[in-house]
Design a protein around this motif. Structure first.
Motif, short mmCIF file in Angstrom:
data_model
loop_
_atom_site.label_atom_id
_atom_site.label_comp_id
_atom_site.label_asym_id
_atom_site.label_seq_id
_atom_site.Cartn_x
_atom_site.Cartn_y
_atom_site.Cartn_z
N HIS A 19 13.19 -5.54 -2.72
CA HIS A 19 12.87 -4.20 -3.19
C HIS A 19 11.37 -4.00 -3.04
CE1 HIS A 19 13.18 -0.52 -5.53
NE2 HIS A 19 12.20 -0.95 -6.33
N VAL A 20 10.98 -3.01 -2.24
CA VAL A 20 9.56 -2.75 -1.97
C VAL A 20 9.07 -1.65 -2.91
CG1 VAL A 20 7.89 -2.04 -0.25
CG2 VAL A 20 9.83 -3.45 0.43
N GLU A 21 7.92 -1.87 -3.56
CA GLU A 21 7.34 -0.89 -4.49
C GLU A 21 5.91 -0.56 -4.08
OE1 GLU A 21 7.48 -2.83 -8.23
OE2 GLU A 21 9.67 -2.74 -8.41
N PRO A 22 5.44 0.66 -4.41
CA PRO A 22 4.03 0.98 -4.14
C PRO A 22 3.13 0.32 -5.16
CG PRO A 22 5.08 2.80 -5.27
CD PRO A 22 6.16 1.79 -5.01
N LEU A 23 1.93 -0.02 -4.72
CA LEU A 23 0.94 -0.54 -5.66
C LEU A 23 0.59 0.53 -6.69
CD1 LEU A 23 -1.50 -2.57 -3.42
CD2 LEU A 23 -0.40 -3.41 -5.47
N LYS A 24 0.37 0.11 -7.91
CA LYS A 24 0.03 1.07 -8.97
C LYS A 24 -1.46 1.37 -8.96
CE LYS A 24 3.79 -0.43 -11.98
NZ LYS A 24 4.15 -1.03 -13.28
N THR A 25 -1.81 2.45 -9.66
CA THR A 25 -3.21 2.82 -9.84
C THR A 25 -3.76 2.05 -11.03
OG1 THR A 25 -2.77 5.04 -9.01
CG2 THR A 25 -4.80 4.72 -10.27
N TYR A 26 -4.91 1.42 -10.81
CA TYR A 26 -5.55 0.67 -11.88
C TYR A 26 -6.78 1.45 -12.35
CZ TYR A 26 -2.60 -3.11 -10.29
OH TYR A 26 -1.52 -3.87 -9.93
N ASN A 86 0.85 -1.20 0.00
CA ASN A 86 0.00 0.00 0.00
C ASN A 86 0.89 1.26 0.00
OD1 ASN A 86 -1.73 2.10 0.57
ND2 ASN A 86 -2.71 1.10 2.32
N PRO A 87 0.75 2.15 -0.98
CA PRO A 87 1.62 3.33 -1.03
C PRO A 87 1.42 4.29 0.13
CG PRO A 87 -0.16 3.49 -2.65
CD PRO A 87 -0.21 2.10 -2.10
N GLU A 88 0.33 4.14 0.91
CA GLU A 88 0.10 5.01 2.04
C GLU A 88 0.82 4.53 3.31
OE1 GLU A 88 -4.07 5.55 2.61
OE2 GLU A 88 -4.43 6.02 0.50
N MET A 89 1.45 3.37 3.21
CA MET A 89 2.19 2.85 4.38
C MET A 89 3.40 3.73 4.66
SD MET A 89 2.31 -1.28 3.89
CE MET A 89 0.88 -2.32 4.20
N THR A 90 3.77 3.78 5.93
CA THR A 90 5.01 4.48 6.30
C THR A 90 6.20 3.60 5.94
OG1 THR A 90 5.05 3.53 8.52
CG2 THR A 90 3.83 5.61 8.23
N VAL A 91 7.38 4.21 5.91
CA VAL A 91 8.60 3.46 5.64
C VAL A 91 8.79 2.38 6.70
CG1 VAL A 91 11.10 3.60 5.50
CG2 VAL A 91 9.70 5.38 4.45
N THR A 130 -6.06 -1.23 -5.58
CA THR A 130 -6.42 -2.47 -4.90
C THR A 130 -5.21 -2.88 -4.07
OG1 THR A 130 -7.81 -3.13 -6.75
CG2 THR A 130 -7.17 -4.85 -5.20
N TYR A 131 -5.31 -2.71 -2.78
CA TYR A 131 -4.14 -2.97 -1.94
C TYR A 131 -4.56 -3.58 -0.62
CZ TYR A 131 -5.65 1.64 -0.23
OH TYR A 131 -6.37 2.69 0.24
N PRO A 132 -3.66 -4.22 0.07
CA PRO A 132 -3.96 -4.79 1.38
C PRO A 132 -4.24 -3.70 2.40
CG PRO A 132 -1.86 -5.61 0.51
CD PRO A 132 -2.28 -4.47 -0.34
N THR A 133 -4.91 -4.09 3.46
CA THR A 133 -5.19 -3.12 4.52
C THR A 133 -3.90 -2.79 5.26
OG1 THR A 133 -5.64 -4.92 6.04
CG2 THR A 133 -7.50 -4.01 4.83
N LEU A 134 -3.86 -1.62 5.87
CA LEU A 134 -2.70 -1.21 6.66
C LEU A 134 -2.58 -2.07 7.91
CD1 LEU A 134 -3.08 2.66 6.45
CD2 LEU A 134 -1.32 1.31 5.37
N SER A 135 -1.36 -2.38 8.29
CA SER A 135 -1.17 -3.16 9.52
C SER A 135 -1.05 -2.22 10.69
CB SER A 135 0.10 -4.02 9.39
OG SER A 135 1.21 -3.22 9.17
#
Length: 322
Positions: A297-304, A265-270, A317-322
């Motif tokens: 290598h960690v990448e942000p999910l793309k916009t579909y 999820n691109p909204e996750m913190t580092v 479409t991304y997993p929920t934040l932990s």
């Protein structure tokens, strides 16, 4: 499957213990079979003794390879010294190849002599008995060695285990050839060098398999399809990551080297992304060993985006934040 081992020191300790056992047994078998072959007039048994002697020599090559491979990473070898084990496995294969050629040449010379009317001496029955004993002992040693090789993921030790099994097969052929010659006499004595020739051809086949596998590893051949599928299945089982890709894997001796990308999820913190990557590394090391080298290598999910009859909608479409 690679099995987890406690440490490099413990790994080398286990492998060295079973190799010294091999040295002791091969020394006894080599001397015993050589004496039986000479005094029992069995070319096949002499060839079998040479095979056991090559086992004795490769045992030391394996131990040297293991001692060099256990050195830790340094400036010149950031991936460690594991390929010394692969080199030791190649030495085992080359020694096996040399023994095979020698046995075939000697057996062919005896058979060519028989064409000129010079039949070899009738072998003694003790040659058959020695062959049967050798089969039992070498198969037991193979089982013992291959168990430690699989537990410690040791290429050189696994090659040496197959060297033991090839010796068991050669002793089986020797016991048949020498036994037929001893019991039947006459032209049946030619079964002894024929058996020796078959032994030599079998050794060449085993040697080629060992050398080819080891050369593949030196040339950075990837890990097996099954192991890569195991890695991907493990990733798919973990939460908060998706789309694993760019998977590359290989081995440096016993050490698994794994590189991969996956998306979060691109909204996750580092910090959260780093925790996910650390969890992946921990799980992989549980499967492929504590010394596994893993690069993520960690990448942000793309916009579909998808088109509807009225407009174009874009979403994540991304997993929920932990």
């Amino acid at each position: 499957m690679w099995q987890e081992y406690t440490s490099r020191e413990e790994r080398v300790k286990q492998a060295t213990r079973v190799t010294w056992l091999s040295v002791t047994i091969n020394s006894i078998l080599t001397i015993g079979k050589l004496l039986v072959g000479i005094f029992g007039h069995s070319a096949a048994m002499v060839a079998d003794a040479l095979h056991s002697g090559s086992d004795f020599a490769t045992d030391f090559a394996v131990m040297l390879g293991m001692r060099l491979a256990k050195r830790p990473e340094d400036e010149d070898h950031p991936y460690g010294h594991g390929k010394y084990e692969t080199l030791a496995a190649i030495l085992v294969g080359i020694a096996l190849c040399g023994a095979g050629f020698m046995i075939v040449i000697q057996a062919v010379a005896i058979l060519l002599g028989a064409l000129g009317g010079r039949l070899p001496e009738r072998p003694a029955l003790v040659a058959m008995l020695a062959g049967i004993i050798s089969v039992i002992v070498k198969e037991w040693l193979y089982q013992r060695t291959v168990k430690v090789a699989e537990e410690t993921a040791n290429d050189a030790l696994l090659a040496n285990a197959w060297h033991h099994r090839s010796d068991a097969f050669s002793s089986f052929a020797t016991s048949i050839g020498a036994g037929a010659g001893a019991l039947l006499g006459g032209k049946w004595v030619l079964l002894d060098p024929v058996a020796a020739c078959l032994v030599g051809c079998f050794l060449l086949r085993v040697a080629w398999a060992i050398v080819k596998d080891s050369l593949d590893k030196l040339m950075e051949h990837g890990m097996s399809v099954q192991e890569n599928e195991q890695i991907l299945a493990l990733l798919h089982s973990l939460p908060n990551l998706s789309e694993p890709h760019h998977l590359r894997s290989r081995r440096v001796g016993a050490v698994a080297v794994i590189e991969m990308h996956f998306r979060v999820n691109p909204e996750m913190t580092v910090r959260v992304s780093h925790n996910i990557a650390s969890r992946v590394e921990q799980r992989l090391r549980e499967v492929f060993g504590a010394d596994a080298i893993i690069t993520i290598h960690v990448e942000p999910l793309k916009t579909y985006c998808e088109e509807t009859p009225y407009n174009t909608q874009c979403h994540l479409t991304y997993p929920t934040l932990s």
